[in-house]
Scaffold this motif. Structure first.
Motif, mmCIF file in Angstrom:
data_model
loop_
_atom_site.group_PDB
_atom_site.id
_atom_site.type_symbol
_atom_site.label_atom_id
_atom_site.label_comp_id
_atom_site.label_asym_id
_atom_site.label_seq_id
_atom_site.Cartn_x
_atom_site.Cartn_y
_atom_site.Cartn_z
ATOM 1 N N LEU A 12 -8.279 -0.597 5.437
ATOM 2 C CA LEU A 12 -8.080 -1.442 6.616
ATOM 3 C C LEU A 12 -9.099 -2.578 6.689
ATOM 4 C CD1 LEU A 12 -7.130 1.284 9.244
ATOM 5 C CD2 LEU A 12 -5.611 -0.276 7.989
ATOM 6 N N SER A 13 -10.205 -2.446 5.946
ATOM 7 C CA SER A 13 -11.198 -3.527 5.905
ATOM 8 C C SER A 13 -10.999 -4.432 4.687
ATOM 9 C CB SER A 13 -12.623 -2.966 5.929
ATOM 10 O OG SER A 13 -12.920 -2.322 4.709
ATOM 11 N N GLY A 14 -9.891 -4.226 3.957
ATOM 12 C CA GLY A 14 -9.552 -5.124 2.858
ATOM 13 C C GLY A 14 -9.932 -4.656 1.469
ATOM 14 N N LYS A 15 -10.300 -3.414 1.310
ATOM 15 C CA LYS A 15 -10.704 -2.881 -0.001
ATOM 16 C C LYS A 15 -9.505 -2.320 -0.760
ATOM 17 C CE LYS A 15 -15.136 -3.108 1.103
ATOM 18 N NZ LYS A 15 -16.084 -3.976 0.578
ATOM 19 N N SER A 16 -9.714 -2.107 -2.057
ATOM 20 C CA SER A 16 -8.715 -1.464 -2.913
ATOM 21 C C SER A 16 -8.814 0.046 -2.760
ATOM 22 C CB SER A 16 -8.962 -1.856 -4.375
ATOM 23 O OG SER A 16 -8.782 -3.239 -4.560
ATOM 24 N N LEU A 17 -7.792 0.752 -3.229
ATOM 25 C CA LEU A 17 -7.780 2.207 -3.156
ATOM 26 C C LEU A 17 -8.451 2.798 -4.384
ATOM 27 C CD1 LEU A 17 -6.964 4.826 -1.769
ATOM 28 C CD2 LEU A 17 -4.725 4.626 -2.880
ATOM 29 N N GLN A 18 -9.554 3.481 -4.169
ATOM 30 C CA GLN A 18 -10.319 4.137 -5.237
ATOM 31 C C GLN A 18 -9.844 5.581 -5.374
ATOM 32 O OE1 GLN A 18 -12.605 2.335 -6.934
ATOM 33 N NE2 GLN A 18 -12.164 0.596 -5.625
ATOM 34 N N GLY A 42 -0.480 12.115 7.574
ATOM 35 C CA GLY A 42 0.873 11.819 7.120
ATOM 36 C C GLY A 42 1.423 10.462 7.524
ATOM 37 N N ARG A 43 0.695 9.732 8.398
ATOM 38 C CA ARG A 43 1.158 8.394 8.796
ATOM 39 C C ARG A 43 1.226 7.478 7.577
ATOM 40 N NH1 ARG A 43 -2.821 5.790 11.013
ATOM 41 N NH2 ARG A 43 -4.247 7.500 10.642
ATOM 42 N N GLU A 44 2.295 6.679 7.500
ATOM 43 C CA GLU A 44 2.381 5.705 6.415
ATOM 44 C C GLU A 44 1.466 4.531 6.745
ATOM 45 O OE1 GLU A 44 5.520 2.725 4.234
ATOM 46 O OE2 GLU A 44 6.298 4.616 5.001
ATOM 47 N N MET A 86 -1.054 -4.450 -2.817
ATOM 48 C CA MET A 86 -0.853 -3.547 -1.698
ATOM 49 C C MET A 86 -0.430 -4.318 -0.439
ATOM 50 S SD MET A 86 -3.856 -1.142 -0.039
ATOM 51 C CE MET A 86 -4.591 -0.982 -1.652
ATOM 52 N N ALA A 87 0.465 -3.695 0.330
ATOM 53 C CA ALA A 87 0.848 -4.232 1.644
ATOM 54 C C ALA A 87 0.647 -3.115 2.655
ATOM 55 C CB ALA A 87 2.298 -4.676 1.636
ATOM 56 N N LEU A 88 -0.177 -3.388 3.657
ATOM 57 C CA LEU A 88 -0.477 -2.379 4.670
ATOM 58 C C LEU A 88 0.269 -2.651 5.959
ATOM 59 C CD1 LEU A 88 -4.347 -2.038 4.248
ATOM 60 C CD2 LEU A 88 -2.555 -0.578 3.297
ATOM 61 N N GLU A 89 0.594 -1.559 6.665
ATOM 62 C CA GLU A 89 1.196 -1.678 7.995
ATOM 63 C C GLU A 89 0.119 -2.172 8.951
ATOM 64 O OE1 GLU A 89 4.399 -0.192 8.929
ATOM 65 O OE2 GLU A 89 4.831 0.119 6.812
ATOM 66 N N ARG A 90 0.469 -2.925 9.911
ATOM 67 C CA ARG A 90 -0.523 -3.384 10.903
ATOM 68 C C ARG A 90 -0.095 -3.030 12.283
ATOM 69 N NH1 ARG A 90 -5.592 -4.854 9.129
ATOM 70 N NH2 ARG A 90 -5.289 -5.490 7.022
#
Length: 90
Positions: A12-18, A42-44, A86-90
């Motif tokens: 949510l702060s703009g980082k990649s998934l490690q 479980g939230r998408e 990546m595209a995140l829900e907002r």
């Protein structure tokens, strides 16, 4: 792909998934496939293109990026899902 609270905050702060922030994976996927990223409850949270197939992902979840090459036996990406993929829900 299920992630812990720390990974959720990082995304949510703009980082990649490690890999260290991933707690489990479900379903079958290959490198480059779109996967759903879910919070611990479980939230998408979003979707992204994964850098590793499921078999390799399963071996490196919970590990530090610096350990990937030693675990898998080849040099791959440092991230499971790069922020640019990546595209995140907002």
């Amino acid at each position: 792909i299920y992630i812990d609270a720390g990974a959720e905050k990082a995304l949510l702060s703009g980082k990649s998934l490690q890999p260290a922030g991933v707690t489990r994976v479900e379903g079958d996927f290959d490198r480059g496939d779109a996967v759903i990223i879910r919070a611990a409850d479980g939230r998408e949270l979003g979707r992204g293109l994964i850098a590793y197939a499921k078999a390799d992902t399963t071996r490196i979840i919970g590990k530090r990026s610096s350990e990937i090459a030693a675990i898998l036996g080849f040099e791959g990406r440092d991230t499971l899902v790069h922020r640019d993929d990546m595209a995140l829900e907002r």
